[in-house]
Design an enzyme around this catalytic site. Structure first.
Site, short mmCIF file in Angstrom:
data_model
loop_
_atom_site.label_atom_id
_atom_site.label_comp_id
_atom_site.label_asym_id
_atom_site.label_seq_id
_atom_site.Cartn_x
_atom_site.Cartn_y
_atom_site.Cartn_z
N ASP A 70 -5.72 75.48 10.64
CA ASP A 70 -5.50 76.34 9.46
C ASP A 70 -4.31 75.82 8.64
O ASP A 70 -3.41 76.58 8.30
CB ASP A 70 -5.28 77.80 9.88
CG ASP A 70 -5.46 78.77 8.71
OD1 ASP A 70 -6.05 78.37 7.68
OD2 ASP A 70 -5.01 79.92 8.82
N VAL A 117 5.17 90.26 9.88
CA VAL A 117 6.38 89.57 10.32
C VAL A 117 7.60 90.31 9.75
O VAL A 117 7.65 90.60 8.56
CB VAL A 117 6.40 88.09 9.86
CG1 VAL A 117 7.66 87.40 10.38
CG2 VAL A 117 5.16 87.37 10.37
#
Length: 711
Positions: free
Chosen positions: A510, A399
């Site tokens: 998750d 990212v």
């Protein structure tokens, strides 16, 4: 032609600005003492040096830096990071020289320093036998004989009244003994002035230093000096280096620097390997700080080559070739544009663009519009995916922080290479996030599928992850009890929305503290939907290959491979315990008896009436005892092994919101529950759910039949 000239001007301007930036990098000095620069890993203040062995003492009045080695303070003349050397003033060993007898022993054992092979060992005096010793063994000998007719003006050291020799590699101990020799004429050299010293070769070889000797033209004459310059090699201790790499504060695999292990060649009792680092060709800077060097003179060399090439073209090409150049340039641009368009179509297809269009046109999902960002815009926004713009890396990709043309700050996720099997997972994240509209879920702004690696563009969340705030706390801005309770309620609300209020129920699959981001107001944002799955309204579970993160993984899901909404509840329970205790979901610091798993450790603490012994000090100090007990009770409900007995996220959200509202009220009037059940006695799994004790009026989900039958 005007376009060509403009391009040439922009290239020249770019390389000029790069050269200016490099010059500024070269001139940076983190700290200094007098006129000596003190670079990392050396430092003067606590926290500025790697460890105590690299600490530099600076006398503010004299401006003279000193390094302490084996209890001896050595004056520092210079420090070179590029060559991993440090120049210090070293003592001269002397005897019978006007009452200045000295025999200083300096032991570098246990330090990151060794005597550099750049030094000479020199002995002076008539009939002087100088021995270098280490570990009770002689490792170097230098003998100077007498010659009264020697011309003192001759600056040489070839054995007459002066001898010199090299020193062994990795020498750690400076210990010299001297003996007087008989001159062969019955005269003993025991009472003659004799001295020996280590000295840097450059200090002897270059005449610019001779003025420092004191008026004598003989550069080897040190009888009137107490110390001379010596070069020490240094590096990072191998064990320290490995720990830095392991904890992530040193990038050993950096493309801009390289490190090598130096193994000692002299027998030593406690000498270990050291690591020396340097910048790779084309880079410069301090490789010991994070293991990363900055781009250096390679750009300058490249700029000169471009200028020379363009100058040659300008001289050789006439007016007749000018039109040909313009034509070729136009053809090149057309070919490049067509090739780029062809590649974009290829990447779009490979990255699931057709699959995305298929899902959007099928009517199975209601997505008004997914913005498709041009690759050029994202490339410019992230400064060509500069490593300095990296926000984080994970299993799904990297990212980067970026700024769009309108000034909006975004987070650009560059996915890893995806194969055919993972293609649907990637498109799944795009479709799911495009349907979600919740203030506590990270917002997907759009995507780009026309690049080699697919890109997702999210809203930028500035304050990192909940994991960072819990396990790398900011002393200036601690995570208060009020913030923890609010974050828990916000995450619970987001999951309740995903499970119940979204157009299609969504299982996140998750949930963990690293997937919970904090915005500028420290509001929670649930992120990373790469493994999430949507289900039909009447579907109770999905059967998949087990995916998730150990420590947060639902044991029931792990056994059956059937993921339900209660599996997300279990993962949220672990996050809730993290907020209460400030401890990691999996920790090897805890003993096996205590439980490596935080969930197990927490439940054992509650059953043994030790809950407040494991809570975070901020929680104990700031939280109302009754509120803390209710949150702990709620967390324990979420961690039940039987998924049927866990509360729904709707129930969890209602409980947390109730606790938030009752923080300033008398909790005993708001809730009734058995304190012994929370703190001491083991919970009876056949008893009514603890959630019912919070009077939320929604027991139905706990009375349903079990969703799973494999225990």
């Amino acid at each position: 032609m005007a376009a060509v000239e403009l391009t040439v001007f922009q290239v020249i301007l770019l390389f000029w600005s790069l050269r200016t930036a490099v010059s500024q990098v070269e001139m940076r000095c983190p700290s200094s003492c007098g006129n000596i620069c003190i670079p990392y890993p050396f430092g003067m203040e606590e926290g500025s040096y790697l460890d105590e062995r690299f600490k530099i003492l600076c006398n503010s009045s004299s401006g003279v830096p000193k390094l302490t080695v084996d209890g001896t303070k050595l004056e520092v003349r210079d420090i070179s990071v590029r060559r991993s050397t440090i120049g210090v003033m070293f003592p001269v060993v002397s005897a019978n020289c006007g009452g200045k007898d000295r025999n200083t022993v300096v032991d570098l054992e246990g330090s990151p320093f060794v005597f550099s092979s750049e030094n000479y060992f020199i002995a002076r005096g008539c009939g002087n036998l100088a021995l270098m010793n280490q570990n009770q063994s002689t490792i170097g000998v230098c003998v100077s004989i007498c010659d009264k007719n020697r011309d003192s003006m001759m600056a040489s050291c070839s054995g007459t009244d002066c001898c010199q020799t090299t020193i062994p590699s990795f020498l750690k101990v400076f210990n010299v003994t001297m003996k007087g020799l008989d001159d062969g004429k019955g005269s003993s050299g025991e009472k003659q002035c004799r001295y020996a010293y280590l000295v840097a070769q450059s200090w002897i070889n270059y005449g610019s230093y001779y003025s420092d000797v004191g008026g004598d033209s003989d550069p080897y004459d040190m009888r009137h000096r107490d110390s001379v310059p010596v070069v020490l090699d240094w590096g990072i201790d191998e064990r320290v280096f490995e720990s830095l790499v392991k904890n992530g504060s040193f990038h050993n695999s950096s493309y801009s620097s390289t490190c090598q292990f130096l193994n000692p060649s002299i027998n030593s009792t406690n000498q270990s390997s050291t690591v020396q680092c340097s910048c790779r060709p084309g880079f410069e800077g301090n490789p010991y700080r994070y293991g990363i060097c900055e781009a250096g003179r390679a750009y300058d060399n490249y700029r000169r080559k471009i200028k020379a090439k363009m100058a040659g073209i300008g001289v050789g090409v006439g007016f007749g070739a000018l039109f040909l150049l313009i034509g070729l340039w136009w053809l090149y641009k057309v070919f490049k544009r067509k090739r780029s368009e062809k590649l974009k179509k290829k990447y779009f297809k490979r990255n699931g663009g057709l699959l995305l269009q298929e899902q959007l046109s099928s009517g199975e999902v209601s997505v008004e519009k997914i913005k498709m960002f041009p690759s050029k815009e994202l490339d410019k926004a992230t400064d060509h995916y500069n490593v300095n713009r990296t926000l984080g890396q994970g299993g799904q990709g990297t990212v980067y922080k970026g700024m769009l043309a309108d000034g909006k700050i975004v987070a650009v996720k560059k996915s890893k290479v995806i194969d055919e099997g993972n293609l649907r997972q990637f498109i799944n994240e795009v479709v799911l996030l495009s349907q979600i509209n919740h203030r506590n879920v990270v917002k997907l702004l759009g995507c780009c599928l026309e690049t080699e690696l697919p890109l997702l563009v999210y809203e930028f969340i500035p304050n990192g992850t909940l994991y960072q705030f819990l396990h790398d706390p900011n002393e200036e801005f601690p995570l208060t009890w009020e913030m923890r309770l609010r974050i828990a309620a916000e995450v619970a609300g987001a999951l309740f929305y995903l499970h119940s209020a979204a157009s299609l129920p969504i299982f996140h699959r998750d949930i963990k503290s690293t997937n919970i981001l904090l915005d500028e107001k420290y509001r929670a944002k649930v992120a990373d939907f790469g493994t999430s799955r949507s289900v039909s309204i009447d579907q109770t579970h999905v059967t998949t290959q087990v995916q998730g993160t150990f420590g947060y993984l639902d044991p029931e899901y792990f056994q059956s491979s059937q993921f339900t909404d209660k599996s997300d509840v279990y993962s949220f329970g672990v996050v809730l315990v993290e907020l209460l205790t400030g401890q990691k979901a999996i920790s090897f610091k805890r003993s096996e008896e205590q439980g490596r798993s935080l969930a197990t450790y927490f439940i054992m603490a509650m059953e043994s009436n030790c809950l407040f012994d494991i809570l975070d000090p901020q929680v104990v100090k700031q939280g109302e005892r009754e509120d803390v007990l209710m949150v702990a009770s709620l967390a324990r409900s979420c961690l039940r092994l039987n998924g049927k007995e866990r509360p729904t996220m709707k129930e969890v959200t209602m409980v947390l919101e109730r606790i938030k509202k009752s923080e300033n009220l008398t909790v005993q009037q708001e809730s009734e529950y058995d304190r012994k059940e929370v703190m001491g006695a083991p919970w009876d799994v056949t008893s009514a759910s603890t959630i019912s004790s919070f009077d939320i009026g929604a027991p139905s989900s706990l009375d349903e039949k079990p969703l799973l039958h494999t225990y």
